[in-house]
Design a protein around this motif. Structure first.
Motif, PDB file in Angstrom:
ATOM      1  N   LEU A   1      -8.278  -5.800  -3.548  1.00  0.00           N
ATOM      2  CA  LEU A   1      -8.776  -5.897  -2.368  1.00  0.00           C
ATOM      3  C   LEU A   1      -9.743  -7.166  -1.983  1.00  0.00           C
ATOM      4  O   LEU A   1      -9.618  -7.611  -0.704  1.00  0.00           O
ATOM      5  CB  LEU A   1      -9.640  -4.524  -1.873  1.00  0.00           C
TER       6      LEU A   1
ATOM      7  N   ASN B   1      -0.857  -3.714  -5.321  1.00  0.00           N
ATOM      8  CA  ASN B   1      -1.238  -2.301  -4.528  1.00  0.00           C
ATOM      9  C   ASN B   1      -2.613  -2.117  -4.175  1.00  0.00           C
ATOM     10  O   ASN B   1      -3.129  -1.769  -4.896  1.00  0.00           O
ATOM     11  CB  ASN B   1      -0.540  -1.374  -5.251  1.00  0.00           C
TER      12      ASN B   1
ATOM     13  N   GLN C   1      -7.614  -2.142  -8.068  1.00  0.00           N
ATOM     14  CA  GLN C   1      -7.717  -2.107  -6.682  1.00  0.00           C
ATOM     15  C   GLN C   1      -8.642  -3.015  -6.282  1.00  0.00           C
ATOM     16  O   GLN C   1      -8.619  -3.577  -5.195  1.00  0.00           O
ATOM     17  CB  GLN C   1      -7.686  -0.544  -6.397  1.00  0.00           C
TER      18      GLN C   1
ATOM     19  N   SER D   1      -3.830   0.407  -2.417  1.00  0.00           N
ATOM     20  CA  SER D   1      -4.133   1.783  -2.318  1.00  0.00           C
ATOM     21  C   SER D   1      -4.251   2.549  -3.604  1.00  0.00           C
ATOM     22  O   SER D   1      -4.748   3.600  -3.564  1.00  0.00           O
ATOM     23  CB  SER D   1      -3.110   2.305  -1.315  1.00  0.00           C
ATOM     24  N   SER D   2      -3.917   1.808  -4.776  1.00  0.00           N
ATOM     25  CA  SER D   2      -4.274   2.397  -6.163  1.00  0.00           C
ATOM     26  C   SER D   2      -4.074   1.467  -7.214  1.00  0.00           C
ATOM     27  O   SER D   2      -3.692   0.361  -6.998  1.00  0.00           O
ATOM     28  CB  SER D   2      -3.062   3.525  -6.245  1.00  0.00           C
TER      29      SER D   2
ATOM     30  N   ALA E   1       0.799  -1.168  -0.047  1.00  0.00           N
ATOM     31  CA  ALA E   1      -0.111   0.104   0.054  1.00  0.00           C
ATOM     32  C   ALA E   1       0.893   1.251   0.085  1.00  0.00           C
ATOM     33  O   ALA E   1       0.703   2.030   0.840  1.00  0.00           O
ATOM     34  CB  ALA E   1      -1.156  -0.079   1.246  1.00  0.00           C
ATOM     35  N   ASN E   2       1.743   1.156  -1.013  1.00  0.00           N
ATOM     36  CA  ASN E   2       2.859   2.419  -0.950  1.00  0.00           C
ATOM     37  C   ASN E   2       3.473   3.007   0.192  1.00  0.00           C
ATOM     38  O   ASN E   2       3.537   4.076   0.543  1.00  0.00           O
ATOM     39  CB  ASN E   2       2.043   3.652  -1.446  1.00  0.00           C
ATOM     40  N   CYS E   3       3.811   1.852   1.080  1.00  0.00           N
ATOM     41  CA  CYS E   3       4.385   2.156   2.123  1.00  0.00           C
ATOM     42  C   CYS E   3       6.014   2.075   2.106  1.00  0.00           C
ATOM     43  O   CYS E   3       6.244   0.837   1.503  1.00  0.00           O
ATOM     44  CB  CYS E   3       3.945   1.459   3.603  1.00  0.00           C
TER      45      CYS E   3
END
Length: 87
Positions: free
Chosen positions: A48, A37, A44, A39-40, A11-13
């Motif tokens: 999810l 990913n 998505q 978050s985007s 998630a872009n971390c």
């Protein structure tokens, strides 16, 4: 030979980026590494749904052959213990 499928939920971390890099470094030729990913991106909602199916509650998370194996930033030893890098 059957490929081992390694799925990484991110998630872009910063921990996610480090995890992807480490898995890709350790992955053997018979490993297929997929990065989702959450978050985007165009897919998505599909990612999810897959994360929910696997029971992912936090990222980074790693599933191998459809089974959630690790959650959180793993060490190299943890990855090797669950079979990342082995034929």
């Amino acid at each position: 030979m059957t490929k081992r499928q390694i799925e990484i939920f991110t998630a872009n971390c910063p921990f996610c980026d480090e995890t992807v890099r480490l898995v890709q470094e350790l992955a053997c030729p018979s490993c297929e590494v997929l990065v989702y990913n959450l978050s985007s991106g165009q897919q998505q909602s599909i990612y999810l749904a897959k994360a929910q199916q696997y029971g992912v509650q936090a990222v980074p998370a790693i599933a191998i052959n459809g089974v959630l194996m690790l959650t959180g930033k793993p060490t190299q030893q943890q990855l090797e213990a669950v079979g990342v890098g082995q034929n």
